[in-house]
Design an enzyme around this catalytic site. Sequence first.
Site, PDB file in Angstrom:
ATOM      1  N   ASP A  67       2.088   1.457 -51.170  1.00  0.00           N
ATOM      2  CA  ASP A  67       0.888   1.008 -51.870  1.00  0.00           C
ATOM      3  C   ASP A  67       0.340   2.127 -52.770  1.00  0.00           C
ATOM      4  O   ASP A  67       0.674   3.300 -52.580  1.00  0.00           O
ATOM      5  CB  ASP A  67      -0.203   0.597 -50.866  1.00  0.00           C
ATOM      6  CG  ASP A  67       0.212  -0.628 -50.073  1.00  0.00           C
ATOM      7  OD1 ASP A  67       1.091  -1.372 -50.532  1.00  0.00           O
ATOM      8  OD2 ASP A  67      -0.354  -0.824 -48.976  1.00  0.00           O
TER       9      ASP A  67
HETATM   10  N1  URA Z   1       2.374  -0.499 -45.063  1.00  0.00           N
HETATM   11  C1  URA Z   1       1.279  -0.618 -45.826  1.00  0.00           C
HETATM   12  O1  URA Z   1       0.338  -1.336 -45.493  1.00  0.00           O
HETATM   13  N2  URA Z   1       1.246   0.073 -46.977  1.00  0.00           N
HETATM   14  C2  URA Z   1       2.233   0.899 -47.378  1.00  0.00           C
HETATM   15  O2  URA Z   1       2.133   1.515 -48.430  1.00  0.00           O
HETATM   16  C3  URA Z   1       3.365   1.016 -46.562  1.00  0.00           C
HETATM   17  C4  URA Z   1       3.429   0.302 -45.395  1.00  0.00           C
END
Ligand code: URA
Length: 230
Positions: free
Chosen positions: A102
């Site tokens: 993310d």
């Molecule tokens: N899980 C999430 O919620 N975000 C990420 O970036 C990676 C795994």
Amino acid sequence: MRVDRFLSNLPRFNRKQVRLLLVEKRVRVDGTIVSDPHAEVLEFSRVEVDDEVLQLGKPARYFMLHKPPGCVSATRDPQHPTVLDLIHEPDKNDLHIAGRLDFNTTGLMLITNDGSWSRRLTQPQTKLPKVYYVETEQDITADYAITFAKGLYFAFEDLITQPAELVVLGAKSARLSIVEGRYHQVKRMFGHFDNKVLRLHRERMGPLLLDDALKPGEYRPLSVEEIRLI
Ligand code: URA
């Protein structure tokens, strides 16, 4: 693709001719004579028959990046910097990300032009653990680990998550190991307890650890040993 299929897909050889070429040891893949029709030909392989090059092959490339916060795991974005903006390599448009993170998640990101390598790394069937350091808004209680180990129902995908391992490190911090990479998976797992993830950092993917020497935004090529681990 098998070498016999690769050759018989070319308009100039039929199957019988391909069998003969292999038996007569006239085919070379990456400089080595092959006679086994099952031998594998990749997009990266150089394929020759006698002295003629049928496929040049291209170098397979593998990088480890320390993703900083505030950049998008995409090759292009109209608004924000992307992880590919941090990579300065020729042919970088051939590269793709093996396992997105993310916008504000930090840590280990693997980038390659080898699709079968990245599939092995990310597909849930291979069960390679992805390990995250997590900090949360509320306390993490003992029932989290039990629930995560059993699996959680994700309504959108209509599935139960694979067993995950949680090690609580402090009142609001933990290390979580998951073998799949569903959309916002870690945040949704903690979201089940109405606990917001404030910091998320990927430390490891399977046997590959984020190199301590890499500062956020820096990257380096993987070593031959690291590539072979996957
Ligand atoms: N899980 C999430 O919620 N975000 C990420 O970036 C990676 C795994």
